[in-house]
Design an enzyme around this catalytic site. Sequence first.
Site, PDB file in Angstrom:
ATOM      1  CG  HIS A 182     131.714 118.158  22.673  1.00 16.20           C
ATOM      2  ND1 HIS A 182     130.991 118.218  23.848  1.00 16.20           N
ATOM      3  CD2 HIS A 182     130.807 118.261  21.674  1.00 16.20           C
ATOM      4  CE1 HIS A 182     129.701 118.350  23.563  1.00 16.20           C
ATOM      5  NE2 HIS A 182     129.561 118.383  22.248  1.00 16.20           N
ATOM      6  CB  CYS A 188     134.665 119.047  29.108  1.00 12.23           C
ATOM      7  SG  CYS A 188     132.851 119.002  29.048  1.00 12.23           S
TER       8      CYS A 188
END
Length: 370
Positions: free
Chosen positions: A126, A168
């Site tokens: 992440h 991301c």
Amino acid sequence: MRHPGNNWAVLVETSKYWYNYRHAANTLSFYHTVKRLGIPDSQIILMMAEDVPCNSRNSKPGTVFNEKHHKLNLYGTEVEVDYRGDEVSVENFLRLLTGRHPPSTPRNKRLLTDASSNIFIFITGHSGEEFIKFQDWEELTSNDIADAFKQMQQQRRYKQIFWVSDTCQAATLQNQFYSPGILAIGSSGKKENSYSHHIDHELGVAVIDRFTFHALDKLERLAPSSPETVKSFTTWFNPQLLKAHPELRSDLFERNPGQTLLTEFLASTGRPRFQGGLLPVAAARKDIALADLMASRNTTCAACASSQPELQPSHSFEVSFSGQQLWQQLKAKMQLAVDATFDQKEVNRGSFLLWMLGFGALCLTSAVVL
């Protein structure tokens, strides 16, 4: 431009907890790819923050899959995890890159590269703009990575680096890189997410991310001799399927990505070569050494001959410098003598024993001469 036998891979899953199962599958998918292409475990550093196979929620203990049909257990029996659980930290990752370990650190936890090494780095987890989370509580920034690469370059710890991130806003992780010889691909651009591909309803979690899923479609057909380039790998992805736009950064790289083979980073392309004879330099040295030895022997023999009386031929047989000729002469004379003895109607035991004794003596003499 290949570097056989000196390609290394660093594969990092930064996320903890069961619901991040797909990050473990992403990492292990690339692990199996580079291993299939010949990079040995001794040159692969595998970092797994979550022990997915042993998680109590895993309905299939000891397994990790990257697709819902469970065709291949990515964990299996031949996976060597070098950093596990809390060992996967920002500090340990930076120490790994820069080689700044405590003296007690074992070999399998060290990146033992040099100035001729190509390094493939894959990282998943992440992240946000110019940072990625480790263990979901500490952060590694693009500046941290860039400075570590600079230290590696100053220490001559790499020749080329291929950085691939599936997170991301992945492309922002490569924004601050400034060292030469680095290629970098991010699975998504700024303000874009990296989405999962599909859910395994039996396990109850997503099992792989879209970027890694489609990357495997390409890489599973890759062989050590494949002509696929970094550029063709980048253009392989369909932004509509990923719902993101992968970005390639190549301004720090001295070569054209369209002429840089994927196997320069993902495969060990070396093949053993067997030499049928001496190399030219070694052969020349051998000839010189042999000539010197023969000259030395000739000089010694000449000196000895001048200081000793000349040998006279024996009346029983001719002196010959050929050991093979001498042996043939001895054997023929012995055969004639034995035949003459056995031609008598009654064999004389004393003569027979005498001839056998003489034959043994001649054999011994011939052995010494030969």
